[in-house]
Enzyme design. Structure first.
Site: not given
Ligand code: WQD
Length: 344
Positions: A13, A36, A60, A129-131, A153, A157, A202-203, A299
């Site tokens: 992406y 992958s 890989d 990452s800001a993480t 993860y 970083k 996930n995001n 987290g």
């Molecule tokens: C954003 C907000 C969730 C999904 C992570 C990693 C970062 C980067 C991006 C990889 C949060 C909320 C999310 C959902 C929700 N890594 N949310 N329902 O967690 O800030 O960052 O992903 O790419 O390093 O830490 O991003 O998009 O997962 O979450 O309510 O189904 O949306 O709680 O407040 P995050 P996110």
């Protein structure tokens, strides 16, 4: 002289958008990707949008058996620098599979460092990452903020940033820029490349987009009891094309002869809540986004957004696109590619 840049994870992406901006800035690109978390079709579309093919090696970086092939290809390509994006990126998965995340993410980075060293191309822009900031700093967060990731993860970083700093400290001919991404969202305005998660996103944004296009029934909002303006999580969303341009600016900075290692935030400097993001996506897509309030996700931090001053001062870079641009472009990609690159 055309600068030749290796982009690991270049079919992904972020990578596909970085590759397109690099070609459009006049550079030659070699993509190294194992697919992958990417699709071969993305490479075709990058070439079509760029108006010329990009060089490609399926490999890989974490597989020791492929190290020599990677090094040979990078030397044959005549690399001048690299953008390192390849790696595993699911926060929850990293908690369940920490050894795999350390092996893959750190192993990939070390393979790239060795290959670039052997090619005499000692410039790397790294996808951090800001993480790495965890929940340790007041907002807006600056690069001098405390770091301390809260999951494997995020720790990969942080550790890779430190590895690259040590490499640059040991040999002054290395130049490293560790780009700390805030939350990349959106897609190229053509709608031809975009975010295409392998399974359940996930995001937030890809999940919202899949609800809007009818692939998912409803969004789970992970908590509405945070100390934020509407109780939901606040993040610094940044358009992926602005993010990609930040990589071009970082390479420009290194190609001017700047050496050593430095960290730079790539963020807009303001945050939006989950509910504000949902409202913006509804405006852009004119689709309903049903949601239910769910428990907080382990987290998660309540609120984090960048201080983007250093990016402006050091790289001459700042964001240009709005949350409405992000939603409109993300929606165009998703609606034109309801099943991502896999097609119908
Ligand atoms: C954003 C907000 C969730 C999904 C992570 C990693 C970062 C980067 C991006 C990889 C949060 C909320 C999310 C959902 C929700 N890594 N949310 N329902 O967690 O800030 O960052 O992903 O790419 O390093 O830490 O991003 O998009 O997962 O979450 O309510 O189904 O949306 O709680 O407040 P995050 P996110």
């Amino acid at each position: 002289m055309t600068r030749k840049i290796v982009v690991t994870g270049g079919a992904g992406y972020i990578g596909s958008h970085v590759c397109l901006e690099l070609v459009q800035s006049g550079r030659d690109v070699l993509i190294i990707d194992d697919f992958s978390n990417a699709h071969p079709e993305a490479v075709n579309r990058i070439g079509a949008l760029a108006g010329r093919k990009v060089d490609f090696l399926r490999a890989d970086l974490a597989d020791h058996g492929q190290r020599q092939a990677v090094a040979d290809k990078i030397k044959e390509f005549g690399a001048d620098g690299a953008v390192h994006l390849a790696g595993l990126k699911a926060v929850g998965e990293s908690v369940a599979q920490p050894a795999r995340y350390y092996r893959v993410n750190i192993g990939s980075a070390l393979t790239l460092v060795d290959a670039m060293e052997a090619a005499g191309a000692k410039s790397i822009v790294f996808s951090s990452s800001a993480t790495v900031y965890g929940d340790l700093n007041q907002n807006p967060v600056t690069e001098t903020g405390r770091t301390g990731a809260t999951n494997p993860y995020g720790r990969t970083k942080l550790y890779i940033e430190e590895i690259l700093k040590d490499v640059a400290a040991a040999d002054g001919s290395w130049g490293v820029v560790n780009l700390r991404y805030f939350n990349p969202v959106g897609a190229h305005h053509s709608g031809r490349i975009g975010e295409d998660p392998n399974d359940i996103p996930n995001n937030l944004f890809p999940f919202i987009a899949q609800v809007a296009v009818g692939r998912r029934d409803e969004l789970s909002v992970f908590g509405n009891d945070y100390p934020t303006r509407d109780g939901t999580g606040v993040r610094d969303y940044i358009h992926v094309v602005d993010l990609a341009k930040g990589h071009v600016a970082a390479l420009d900075y290194l190609e001017k002869g700047n050496r050593g290692a430095t960290a730079v935030n790539l963020g807009a400097g303001r945050g939006y809540s989950v509910l504000e993001a949902v409202a913006a996506f509804k405006r852009a897509s004119n689709r309903d986004i049903p949601y239910e309030i769910a428990p907080r996700r382990d987290g998660d931090v309540a609120e984090i957004y960048a201080d983007p001053t250093r990016a402006k001062e050091l790289l001459g870079w700042s964001t240009e696109k709005t949350i409405d641009d992000m939603c409109a472009d993300h929606w165009r990609w998703q609606s034109q590619n309801p099943n991502g690159y896999a097609g119908d």
